[in-house]
Design an enzyme around this catalytic site. Structure first.
Site, mmCIF file in Angstrom:
data_model
loop_
_atom_site.group_PDB
_atom_site.id
_atom_site.type_symbol
_atom_site.label_atom_id
_atom_site.label_comp_id
_atom_site.label_asym_id
_atom_site.label_seq_id
_atom_site.Cartn_x
_atom_site.Cartn_y
_atom_site.Cartn_z
ATOM 1 N N LYS A 81 0.846 -1.192 0.000
ATOM 2 C CA LYS A 81 0.000 0.000 0.000
ATOM 3 C C LYS A 81 0.883 1.244 0.000
ATOM 4 O O LYS A 81 2.039 1.209 0.427
ATOM 5 C CB LYS A 81 -0.913 0.007 1.230
ATOM 6 C CG LYS A 81 -1.819 -1.218 1.337
ATOM 7 C CD LYS A 81 -2.833 -1.286 0.203
ATOM 8 C CE LYS A 81 -3.746 -2.499 0.319
ATOM 9 N NZ LYS A 81 -3.152 -3.734 -0.188
ATOM 10 N N ASP A 82 0.330 2.360 -0.447
ATOM 11 C CA ASP A 82 1.080 3.604 -0.553
ATOM 12 C C ASP A 82 1.642 4.018 0.810
ATOM 13 O O ASP A 82 1.005 3.832 1.846
ATOM 14 C CB ASP A 82 0.188 4.720 -1.088
ATOM 15 C CG ASP A 82 -0.280 4.441 -2.508
ATOM 16 O OD1 ASP A 82 -1.216 3.642 -2.658
ATOM 17 O OD2 ASP A 82 0.308 5.003 -3.436
ATOM 18 N N ARG A 83 2.833 4.598 0.785
ATOM 19 C CA ARG A 83 3.440 5.072 2.029
ATOM 20 C C ARG A 83 2.786 6.366 2.499
ATOM 21 O O ARG A 83 2.364 6.478 3.653
ATOM 22 C CB ARG A 83 4.948 5.295 1.852
ATOM 23 C CG ARG A 83 5.609 5.766 3.153
ATOM 24 C CD ARG A 83 7.094 5.938 2.999
ATOM 25 N NE ARG A 83 7.443 7.085 2.186
ATOM 26 C CZ ARG A 83 7.525 8.332 2.635
ATOM 27 N NH1 ARG A 83 7.235 8.611 3.891
ATOM 28 N NH2 ARG A 83 7.864 9.307 1.835
ATOM 29 N N GLN A 167 4.676 5.022 -7.970
ATOM 30 C CA GLN A 167 5.156 4.387 -6.742
ATOM 31 C C GLN A 167 6.056 3.194 -7.045
ATOM 32 O O GLN A 167 6.987 2.900 -6.281
ATOM 33 C CB GLN A 167 3.975 3.918 -5.884
ATOM 34 C CG GLN A 167 2.962 5.000 -5.567
ATOM 35 C CD GLN A 167 1.790 4.984 -6.527
ATOM 36 O OE1 GLN A 167 1.955 4.957 -7.737
ATOM 37 N NE2 GLN A 167 0.582 5.010 -5.978
#
Length: 418
Positions: A81-83, A167
């Protein structure tokens, strides 16, 4: 000269972009993982529903491993998942028959355990139904609501390019270049990309990178932020052996595979960009290898919930099924344009310790349950956009369609590394 960024396909919706700013804070980018199946309720694994803020999935997994006294490889998750986000996702932790109660929060509440149970096996990568996104777009155009609603209607009806988002290529936009250097056996070049100053302006580890470029490894190590980062591992191994190859092999096999994946993703994006420009990405052509459109998964069949088909593109490797005819020529050209050959990727297989190498990925993905509303913020007019995407899909690709290409293509390279 800085390495070139990866390609992204042009927008496919017939609307102008709404402009604006996304991800001004982690709370502007909310991700909810949709589970494929519930935990079994018993077994030798903990199942944890975790909410993380401004932290990568791998960093959260490391915190959980240390808190629960297990090896990092005993912590599993279905997807990254995105940071820079507030993300809720499941983790499993192999604990055997120990009576373990997980902590409620870790790392100054950057990780919070919302629910926990027992289950009978660890999660596998890709073992999720999809992801639900709630995104706040600030400082948009005055007529943004109408434009965004029209764009989302088109995406819901026709799908979106199943490209890899920024990403995948890292905060410095260099992961695919590191992968290419590894594939060619250019160990020093790979190390310089990993440890040097390219695209690192504004990063908190810039002083360490400057010390590396001056050849002062002891200073570079002292200035590298604490933690088990790839940079620290490589620097410490390089100081011990003064051998770039050994320094890179000091990285975990998971990290090396990630650089390989970024390289495959960049070549895939180049091919998809060509086919979007040609308007040949939605339906298979003679010679294509077709597959179901990437969509939400169903636990009852563990497969796509519908059978609309589209062309697939290459995640290059020696074990990848090859397209034929014109599609095959376009795919080979994308690999050649990256300056790579199939033998380069074959030699990389031993470095990254993988079995079969190479796969196919659908060129098109579905967009589900999309909505948008106007929101007033301290920055002025904003939009709250919601949509659900399949496993492996990137919300930033949908954002490009809504906001415009310039608003999304560059990663937030001023954000500090975790």
């Amino acid at each position: 000269m800085l390495p070139p960024p990866p390609a992204y396909p042009p927008r496919t919706v017939q609307t102008p972009g709404v402009g604006g700013v996304h991800r001004a804070s982690p709370e502007d980018f909310v991700v909810q993982e949709l589970p494929l199946r519930p935990p079994a309720g018993q077994g030798d694994h903990l199942w944890l529903l975790v909410r993380k803020r401004n932290l990568s999935t791998t960093a959260a997994a490391g915190l959980l491993a240390r808190a629960l006294g297990v090896r990092p490889r005993d912590v599993r998750y279905a997807g990254m998942k995105d940071r820079v986000a507030v993300a809720t996702q499941a983790f499993t932790v192999r604990v055997g028959d120990r009576d373990v109660v997980p902590p409620r929060s870790l790392c100054n509440r950057s990780v919070r355990v919302l629910e926990w149970s027992r289950t009978d096996r660890g999660l596998k990568r890709g073992e999720l139904a999809g992801n639900r996104f709630t995104l706040l777009l600030r400082r948009v155009k005055p007529d943004a609501l109408r434009i965004a609603r029209d764009a989302l209607d088109q995406l819901t009806a026709h799908g979106a390019p199943h490209a890899f988002g920024c990403q995948r290529f890292g905060a410095r936009n260099l992961n695919h270049h590191i992968g290419a250097a590894l594939a060619r056996g250019r160990w020093r070049q790979a190390l310089d990309l990993l440890l040097g100053c390219a695209n690192a302006q504004g990063f908190r580890d810039l002083p360490a990178r400057m010390a590396y470029e001056k050849g002062d490894l002891a200073e570079a190590i002292a200035l590298t932020p604490p933690g088990d980062s790839p940079e620290r591992r490589a620097l410490e191994a390089l100081r011990r052996n003064n051998d770039p190859h050994s320094a890179l092999l000091a990285l975990s096999s998971t990290q090396l595979r990630f650089y390989l994946s970024a390289l495959q993703s960049a070549v895939f994006n180049a091919l998809l960009t060509r086919r979007v420009k040609q308007n040949t990405w939605r339906r298979p052509l003679p010679g294509d290898i077709a597959a179901p459109v990437a969509t939400l998964r169903d636990a009852s069949s563990d497969a796509a919930t519908q059978q609309d088909v589209c062309p697939t593109g290459p995640l290059w490797g020696p074990d990848m099924p090859r397209a034929h005819g014109e599609p095959g020529m376009w795919e080979a050209h994308a690999l050649d344009e990256a300056g790579l050959s199939l033998s380069d990727l074959t030699s990389l297989r031993d470095v990254v310790q993988v079995g079969p190498l190479g796969a196919r990925r659908p060129l098109r993905m579905t967009v589900h349950d999309a909505s948008v509303e106007h929101v007033d913020t301290e920055d002025g007019p904003a939009l709250r956009c919601c949509f659900t995407l399949p496993p492996g899909a990137f919300a930033t690709i949908v954002l490009r369609e809504i906001m415009g290409e310039a608003a999304v293509d560059s990663p937030a390279i001023t954000a500090p590394r975790d």
